[in-house]
Scaffold this motif. Structure first.
Motif, PDB file in Angstrom:
ATOM      1  N   SER A   6     -11.026  10.341   0.439  1.00  0.00           N
ATOM      2  CA  SER A   6     -11.150   9.719   1.765  1.00  0.00           C
ATOM      3  C   SER A   6      -9.890   9.909   2.602  1.00  0.00           C
ATOM      4  O   SER A   6      -9.943   9.837   3.823  1.00  0.00           O
ATOM      5  CB  SER A   6     -11.479   8.232   1.632  1.00  0.00           C
ATOM      6  N   GLN A   7      -8.756  10.191   1.960  1.00  0.00           N
ATOM      7  CA  GLN A   7      -7.487  10.343   2.681  1.00  0.00           C
ATOM      8  C   GLN A   7      -7.194  11.784   3.109  1.00  0.00           C
ATOM      9  O   GLN A   7      -6.268  12.019   3.873  1.00  0.00           O
ATOM     10  CB  GLN A   7      -6.334   9.856   1.791  1.00  0.00           C
ATOM     11  N   GLN A   9      -6.742  15.167   4.850  1.00  0.00           N
ATOM     12  CA  GLN A   9      -6.769  15.676   6.219  1.00  0.00           C
ATOM     13  C   GLN A   9      -6.475  17.169   6.294  1.00  0.00           C
ATOM     14  O   GLN A   9      -6.722  17.797   7.316  1.00  0.00           O
ATOM     15  CB  GLN A   9      -5.757  14.913   7.081  1.00  0.00           C
ATOM     16  N   LEU A  10      -5.926  17.726   5.209  1.00  0.00           N
ATOM     17  CA  LEU A  10      -5.594  19.151   5.162  1.00  0.00           C
ATOM     18  C   LEU A  10      -6.048  19.712   3.818  1.00  0.00           C
ATOM     19  O   LEU A  10      -5.725  19.146   2.775  1.00  0.00           O
ATOM     20  CB  LEU A  10      -4.083  19.368   5.328  1.00  0.00           C
ATOM     21  N   GLY A  51     -13.050  17.836  11.739  1.00  0.00           N
ATOM     22  CA  GLY A  51     -11.726  17.377  12.131  1.00  0.00           C
ATOM     23  C   GLY A  51     -10.651  17.563  11.075  1.00  0.00           C
ATOM     24  O   GLY A  51      -9.517  17.121  11.262  1.00  0.00           O
ATOM     25  N   LEU A  52     -10.991  18.215   9.968  1.00  0.00           N
ATOM     26  CA  LEU A  52      -9.991  18.498   8.947  1.00  0.00           C
ATOM     27  C   LEU A  52      -9.248  19.780   9.287  1.00  0.00           C
ATOM     28  O   LEU A  52      -9.801  20.668   9.937  1.00  0.00           O
ATOM     29  CB  LEU A  52     -10.653  18.642   7.572  1.00  0.00           C
ATOM     30  N   LYS A  53      -8.022  19.878   8.850  1.00  0.00           N
ATOM     31  CA  LYS A  53      -7.234  21.096   9.001  1.00  0.00           C
ATOM     32  C   LYS A  53      -7.360  21.910   7.720  1.00  0.00           C
ATOM     33  O   LYS A  53      -7.578  21.363   6.637  1.00  0.00           O
ATOM     34  CB  LYS A  53      -5.759  20.770   9.250  1.00  0.00           C
ATOM     35  N   LEU A  97       2.128  15.218   7.631  1.00  0.00           N
ATOM     36  CA  LEU A  97       1.218  14.604   6.672  1.00  0.00           C
ATOM     37  C   LEU A  97       1.987  14.175   5.428  1.00  0.00           C
ATOM     38  O   LEU A  97       3.063  14.697   5.139  1.00  0.00           O
ATOM     39  CB  LEU A  97       0.117  15.592   6.267  1.00  0.00           C
ATOM     40  N   GLN A 101      -2.488  13.046   1.759  1.00  0.00           N
ATOM     41  CA  GLN A 101      -3.429  13.537   2.766  1.00  0.00           C
ATOM     42  C   GLN A 101      -3.771  15.015   2.588  1.00  0.00           C
ATOM     43  O   GLN A 101      -4.501  15.579   3.396  1.00  0.00           O
ATOM     44  CB  GLN A 101      -2.857  13.305   4.169  1.00  0.00           C
ATOM     45  N   GLN A 159     -16.215  11.517   2.661  1.00  0.00           N
ATOM     46  CA  GLN A 159     -15.761  11.016   3.963  1.00  0.00           C
ATOM     47  C   GLN A 159     -16.947  10.708   4.888  1.00  0.00           C
ATOM     48  O   GLN A 159     -16.755  10.425   6.060  1.00  0.00           O
ATOM     49  CB  GLN A 159     -14.813  12.028   4.619  1.00  0.00           C
ATOM     50  N   LYS A 161     -19.168  12.643   6.243  1.00  0.00           N
ATOM     51  CA  LYS A 161     -19.233  13.560   7.379  1.00  0.00           C
ATOM     52  C   LYS A 161     -20.227  14.695   7.189  1.00  0.00           C
ATOM     53  O   LYS A 161     -20.667  15.293   8.163  1.00  0.00           O
ATOM     54  CB  LYS A 161     -17.846  14.156   7.658  1.00  0.00           C
TER      55      LYS A 161
END
Length: 171
Positions: A6-7, A9-10, A51-53, A97, A101, A159, A161
């Motif tokens: 859930s955390q 981002q990359l 929205g993830l990198k 980050l 993440q 997540q 999504k």
């Protein structure tokens, strides 16, 4: 695992053995050839849409990797980093980050320092045993054969999504 995923981002990935099956083909003229999996590419596109990198951190340098990364709009491309941990630290700082993440997908011993650091570490099914031993998750699919997509789907599901993206694409 839910908390870790859930955390994220990359999503950082090695190339040879992860985005490819690990085989490098040279033509008689000296050209290098690589095969990339289209489902992995779609996974990277879905991650971006969510929205993830995404990023590449590889020890080798290849024009084909640069081209594939450009085609998929991958955010970070770091090639020629034999010692990956210092480059990982630069990427982490650049992206602002924390380790928690970041997910990293690897297959060989050069990946171990980064795998030990990130919030979610992944070894592909055909990774070296030493890599599998320290990974949070080992894929069912082999590198270059859908392993990256498997990881991205798992992250997007946790997540909440993935289904929204599929609905969006099926309109």
């Amino acid at each position: 695992m839910r908390k870790k995923l859930s955390q994220i981002q990359l999503i950082l990935m090695d190339v040879d053995g992860v985005l490819t099956a690990g085989e490098i083909i040279y033509s008689a003229a000296g050209d290098e050839l690589k095969m990339f999996n289209v489902q992995d590419g779609m996974g990277i596109t879905l991650a971006r849409m969510a929205g993830l990198k995404t990023g590449i951190l590889t020890g080798r340098k290849s024009e084909l990797v640069r081209r594939r990364a450009e085609e998929l709009k991958i955010d970070i491309v770091s090639q020629g980093s034999f010692e990956k941990l210092p480059e990982y630290e630069k990427i982490k700082q650049q992206m602002q980050l924390s380790d928690e993440q970041i997910c990293y997908i690897g297959d060989d011993v050069l990946d171990i320092p980064v795998l030990k650091r990130v919030g979610f570490s992944v070894a592909v099914a055909n990774a070296r045993d030493e890599v599998k031993a320290i990974a949070d998750y080992v894929t069912v699919a082999e590198g270059g054969k859908g392993a990256v997509r498997e990881v991205i789907d798992k992250i997007l599901k946790w997540q909440n999504k993935l289904h929204a993206l599929i609905d969006q694409l099926s309109r």
